[in-house]
Design a protein around this motif. Structure first.
Motif, PDB file in Angstrom:
ATOM      1  N   ARG A 214      60.566  34.403 100.814  1.00 10.40           N
ATOM      2  CA  ARG A 214      61.133  34.779 102.107  1.00 10.40           C
ATOM      3  C   ARG A 214      62.641  34.542 102.105  1.00 10.40           C
ATOM      4  NH1 ARG A 214      57.603  31.019 103.608  1.00 10.40           N
ATOM      5  NH2 ARG A 214      59.306  29.848 104.600  1.00 10.40           N
ATOM      6  N   ASP A 216      64.385  33.060 104.186  1.00  8.36           N
ATOM      7  CA  ASP A 216      64.739  31.736 104.695  1.00  8.36           C
ATOM      8  C   ASP A 216      64.085  30.602 103.900  1.00  8.36           C
ATOM      9  OD1 ASP A 216      62.136  32.224 105.498  1.00  8.36           O
ATOM     10  OD2 ASP A 216      62.405  31.461 107.532  1.00  8.36           O
ATOM     11  N   HIS A 217      63.428  30.945 102.780  1.00  4.47           N
ATOM     12  CA  HIS A 217      62.789  29.899 101.978  1.00  4.47           C
ATOM     13  C   HIS A 217      63.861  29.093 101.250  1.00  4.47           C
ATOM     14  CE1 HIS A 217      59.342  28.107  99.879  1.00  4.47           C
ATOM     15  NE2 HIS A 217      60.170  28.001  98.845  1.00  4.47           N
ATOM     16  N   ARG A 237      73.092  34.459  98.439  1.00  3.91           N
ATOM     17  CA  ARG A 237      73.408  34.546  99.865  1.00  3.91           C
ATOM     18  C   ARG A 237      73.833  35.962 100.237  1.00  3.91           C
ATOM     19  NH1 ARG A 237      73.940  29.669 102.507  1.00  3.91           N
ATOM     20  NH2 ARG A 237      75.545  30.435 103.918  1.00  3.91           N
ATOM     21  N   PHE A 241      69.513  35.716 101.241  1.00  2.00           N
ATOM     22  CA  PHE A 241      68.817  34.424 101.248  1.00  2.00           C
ATOM     23  C   PHE A 241      69.709  33.400 101.953  1.00  2.00           C
ATOM     24  CE2 PHE A 241      66.983  36.844  97.803  1.00  2.00           C
ATOM     25  CZ  PHE A 241      65.619  36.634  97.985  1.00  2.00           C
ATOM     26  N   THR A 242      69.173  32.779 102.980  1.00  2.00           N
ATOM     27  CA  THR A 242      70.002  31.992 103.897  1.00  2.00           C
ATOM     28  C   THR A 242      70.006  30.498 103.629  1.00  2.00           C
ATOM     29  OG1 THR A 242      68.160  31.853 105.471  1.00  2.00           O
ATOM     30  CG2 THR A 242      69.711  33.688 105.738  1.00  2.00           C
ATOM     31  N   ASP A 243      69.019  30.007 102.888  1.00  2.00           N
ATOM     32  CA  ASP A 243      68.909  28.560 102.660  1.00  2.00           C
ATOM     33  C   ASP A 243      69.015  28.283 101.168  1.00  2.00           C
ATOM     34  OD1 ASP A 243      68.500  25.868 102.810  1.00  2.00           O
ATOM     35  OD2 ASP A 243      66.502  25.975 103.722  1.00  2.00           O
TER      36      ASP A 243
END
Length: 266
Positions: A214, A216-217, A237, A241-243
């Protein structure tokens, strides 16, 4: 570009600290900066005048030389420490000790510095030679003195300790090894191997081959050096991918943290 004054904590051009200062100045020169090296053996007035004229100050294992400066002497200056020592904690300790002193002197900004392990620094008559990992760490820190510091600052903000990386992995984070297949000196357990030049294709959300991760994983990236993992973090990023974080000290620190963690559990 900036006028950068380098202040050393050792007197004399034959010292290892001065050799490191010269090496640092040479790197800054290639980046387009103008550099002046000051050692504590000079007349205090010379040190004060050099600092007053500077845009930024690099403290190379400065010792007590900052005591020569009056309150406000670093007003409007950007300060970056470069320290020697056996472990990355040497930098943490130096920054902790320097921060109140530098702040009291009025520094505008204190950047994340560089730790140069003693065994990675070879000093000789012509200057210094740094091991590749130490050279990368130094250059990554000095990037923060460039006019556009945003990328370097963001990379630093996304660094986590090796212990945090191990804990995150245990909690479900994806541990992503972006080292080349022929350059994996340290064994790390439980990782996904994707080399840096394959990341864009492998993680492209529009690709049928993309992993079921995901956006946000949590993803923890590591390479042999922070410079390599920083590039991977920026790419991931950009793909949405945010995290995404990367490991301070790279694979060597992560391998140590895993050993310590599993030994403790055992």
């Amino acid at each position: 570009m900036a006028l950068v004054v380098l202040i050393t904590g050792a007197t004399g051009t034959a010292s290892r600290v001065y050799a490191l200062a010269r090496y640092t100045a040479e790197v800054l020169d290639t980046q387009g900066h103008t550099t002046v090296i000051v050692d504590p053996g000079r007349v205090p007035a010379d040190i004060v005048s050099a600092v007053a004229a500077s845009d930024a100050v690099v403290l190379v294992s400065p010792g007590t030389v900052l005591n020569l400066l009056a309150p406000g002497a670093l007003s409007g200056k950007t300060v970056l420490p470069v320290v020697t020592g056996e472990t990355p904690s040497s930098l943490e300790a130096a920054e902790t000790a320097l921060r109140p002193v530098v702040s009291a002197l009025g520094a505008d900004q204190i950047l994340r510095g560089a730790h140069i392990p003693d065994h990675d620094l070879e000093s000789h008559g012509c200057g210094a030679v740094l091991a590749p990992d130490a050279d990368d760490a130094l250059r990554l820190a000095l990037d923060g003195l460039s006019p556009d510091r945003r990328s370097a600052d963001e990379d630093d903000a996304l660094l986590i300790s090796a212990e945090q990386a191990v804990a995150g992995h245990e909690a479900g984070a994806l541990l992503l090894d972006v080292r080349r297949g022929d350059d994996r000196a340290h064994q790390i357990d439980g990782v996904l191997h994707v080399e840096k030049d394959q990341l864009a294709e492998f993680f492209d959300p529009s690709s049928a081959k993309a992993p079921a991760v995901r956006p946000d994983h949590p993803i923890v990236v590591f390479c042999n050096r922070e410079r390599g993992s920083a590039k991977a973090v920026r790419l991931l990023r950009a793909l949405g991918f945010t995290d995404v974080r990367h490991v301070r000290g790279g694979s060597a620190e992560l391998a140590r943290a895993q050993r310590d963690r599993y030994a403790h559990i055992g």
